[in-house]
Design an enzyme around this catalytic site. Structure first.
Site, PDB file in Angstrom:
ATOM      1  N   ASN A 128       0.750  -1.144  -0.124  1.00  0.00           N
ATOM      2  CA  ASN A 128      -0.062  -0.001  -0.045  1.00  0.00           C
ATOM      3  C   ASN A 128       0.843   1.241   0.116  1.00  0.00           C
ATOM      4  O   ASN A 128       0.484   2.507   0.383  1.00  0.00           O
ATOM      5  CB  ASN A 128      -1.063   0.112   1.233  1.00  0.00           C
ATOM      6  CG  ASN A 128      -0.229   0.067   2.675  1.00  0.00           C
ATOM      7  OD1 ASN A 128       0.994   0.150   2.615  1.00  0.00           O
ATOM      8  ND2 ASN A 128      -0.843   0.025   3.498  1.00  0.00           N
ATOM      9  N   HIS A 130       3.419   1.875   1.826  1.00  0.00           N
ATOM     10  CA  HIS A 130       4.035   2.244   3.190  1.00  0.00           C
ATOM     11  C   HIS A 130       5.747   2.040   3.136  1.00  0.00           C
ATOM     12  O   HIS A 130       6.096   1.125   2.680  1.00  0.00           O
ATOM     13  CB  HIS A 130       3.491   1.582   4.257  1.00  0.00           C
ATOM     14  CG  HIS A 130       3.781   0.037   4.884  1.00  0.00           C
ATOM     15  ND1 HIS A 130       2.949  -0.970   4.881  1.00  0.00           N
ATOM     16  CD2 HIS A 130       4.780  -0.440   4.795  1.00  0.00           C
ATOM     17  CE1 HIS A 130       3.261  -1.895   5.143  1.00  0.00           C
ATOM     18  NE2 HIS A 130       4.684  -1.867   5.232  1.00  0.00           N
ATOM     19  N   GLU A 135       2.061   4.029   7.385  1.00  0.00           N
ATOM     20  CA  GLU A 135       0.856   3.524   6.572  1.00  0.00           C
ATOM     21  C   GLU A 135       0.175   4.906   5.875  1.00  0.00           C
ATOM     22  O   GLU A 135       0.372   6.023   6.357  1.00  0.00           O
ATOM     23  CB  GLU A 135      -0.098   2.972   7.462  1.00  0.00           C
ATOM     24  CG  GLU A 135       0.210   1.705   8.217  1.00  0.00           C
ATOM     25  CD  GLU A 135       0.228   0.797   7.102  1.00  0.00           C
ATOM     26  OE1 GLU A 135       0.444   0.576   6.060  1.00  0.00           O
ATOM     27  OE2 GLU A 135       0.037  -0.598   7.770  1.00  0.00           O
TER      28      GLU A 135
HETATM   29  C1  GLP Z   1       6.457  -4.595   6.620  1.00  0.00           C
HETATM   30  C2  GLP Z   1       7.811  -3.765   7.153  1.00  0.00           C
HETATM   31  C3  GLP Z   1       8.280  -3.135   5.915  1.00  0.00           C
HETATM   32  C4  GLP Z   1       8.439  -3.658   4.938  1.00  0.00           C
HETATM   33  C5  GLP Z   1       7.319  -4.090   4.388  1.00  0.00           C
HETATM   34  C6  GLP Z   1       7.164  -4.981   3.319  1.00  0.00           C
HETATM   35  O1  GLP Z   1       5.375  -4.356   7.039  1.00  0.00           O
HETATM   36  N1  GLP Z   1       7.336  -3.006   8.432  1.00  0.00           N
HETATM   37  O2  GLP Z   1       9.493  -2.430   6.683  1.00  0.00           O
HETATM   38  O3  GLP Z   1       9.191  -2.980   4.013  1.00  0.00           O
HETATM   39  O4  GLP Z   1       6.386  -4.641   5.299  1.00  0.00           O
HETATM   40  O5  GLP Z   1       7.613  -6.446   3.528  1.00  0.00           O
HETATM   41  P1  GLP Z   1       8.130  -7.257   2.615  1.00  0.00           P
HETATM   42  O6  GLP Z   1       9.638  -7.073   2.070  1.00  0.00           O
HETATM   43  O7  GLP Z   1       8.078  -8.833   3.184  1.00  0.00           O
HETATM   44  O8  GLP Z   1       7.180  -7.413   1.258  1.00  0.00           O
END
Ligand code: GLP
Length: 235
Positions: A128, A130, A135
């Site tokens: 999304n 973030h 968020e």
């Molecule tokens: C999590 C973390 C982020 C991360 C994101 C994506 O919620 N707080 O720092 O970048 O999600 O995660 P992924 O790399 O597993 O797609």
């Protein structure tokens, strides 16, 4: 923003490793680190390298609230398993997710960032848009704070827990302003499910709706993508 597109996530991770190595060689001493699946290959490469972090400082972006540091899904455990056990840093900081007063813990953590200005910040990207746990709705001037996770983030993170009810609903996260204090930011994003967020981050307006779009305001951002994550970019 310097946008670099690679055939595979492994190639993009190798480039992230090279940037890490270069920064260390140029005297960088404080590394902002991220969790999630995206930086895992980078951390593997760091572990297998002969780079020495024994005089360096690591500052992580965020931690879940309600999980003890030794919980298998805490970000503290994640960092130990993927990096710190094999490559100890002189100091490594992560918010205390069990702090009785999360606002005081957030203020303490922001103080640590100011005492240890980040030379190189690694970021992943939420589906999304973030970054950290900032968020949609995140403010440009936000510093480290207690934040509520959106339903889509809770669902995305449920894969690491037995049931969705076990996924923490809150976290302590660096804010947008905290992240933008870093001298150089390297964001990695892989896979088709990140393509929309990547497009909005790079080509969309700078808006709280897409927290990563604030990176457009930073003078030194490198974005490392695989072809799938880059698939919706116009050029
Ligand atoms: C999590 C973390 C982020 C991360 C994101 C994506 O919620 N707080 O720092 O970048 O999600 O995660 P992924 O790399 O597993 O797609």
């Amino acid at each position: 923003m310097d946008i670099q597109i690679f055939d595979t996530p492994t190639q993009a991770s190798k480039q992230a490793f090279t940037l890490f190595e270069q920064a260390l060689g140029e005297g960088a001493n404080v590394f902002g680190l991220a969790t999630g699946s995206t930086p895992v290959t980078l951390y593997d490469l760091l572990v297998k390298s002969n780079l020495d972090f024994s005089q360096a400082t690591a500052i992580n972006l965020d931690e879940y609230c309600g999980l003890p540091a030794d919980h298998p899904q805490s970000y503290a455990t994640f960092m130990k398993e993927h990096l710190f056990n094999a490559k100890p840093f002189k100091a490594s900081y992560i918010p205390n997710g069990l702090a009785e007063d999360p606002d005081a813990e957030a203020a303490r953590y922001e103080g640590l960032i100011d005492e240890n200005p980040v030379d190189l910040q690694i970021l992943g990207l939420g589906k999304n848009g973030h970054i950290g746990f900032n968020e949609p709705g995140a403010k440009r001037d936000s510093v480290t704070h207690l934040t509520k996770l959106t339903d889509s983030t809770i669902q995305a993170n449920a894969r690491f827990f037995d049931t969705i009810d076990q996924v923490p609903t809150h976290a302590i996260s660096m804010g947008i302003a905290s992240i933008l204090k870093a001298k150089h930011i390297v964001l990695l994003a892989f896979g088709a499910n990140k393509a929309q967020a990547v497009k909005a981050m790079i080509e969309g307006p700078i808006t709280s709706d897409v927290p990563a779009s604030f990176l457009q305001e930073h003078p030194h951002v490198t974005v490392l993508l695989d072809t799938e994550a880059a698939s919706l970019l116009s050029e």
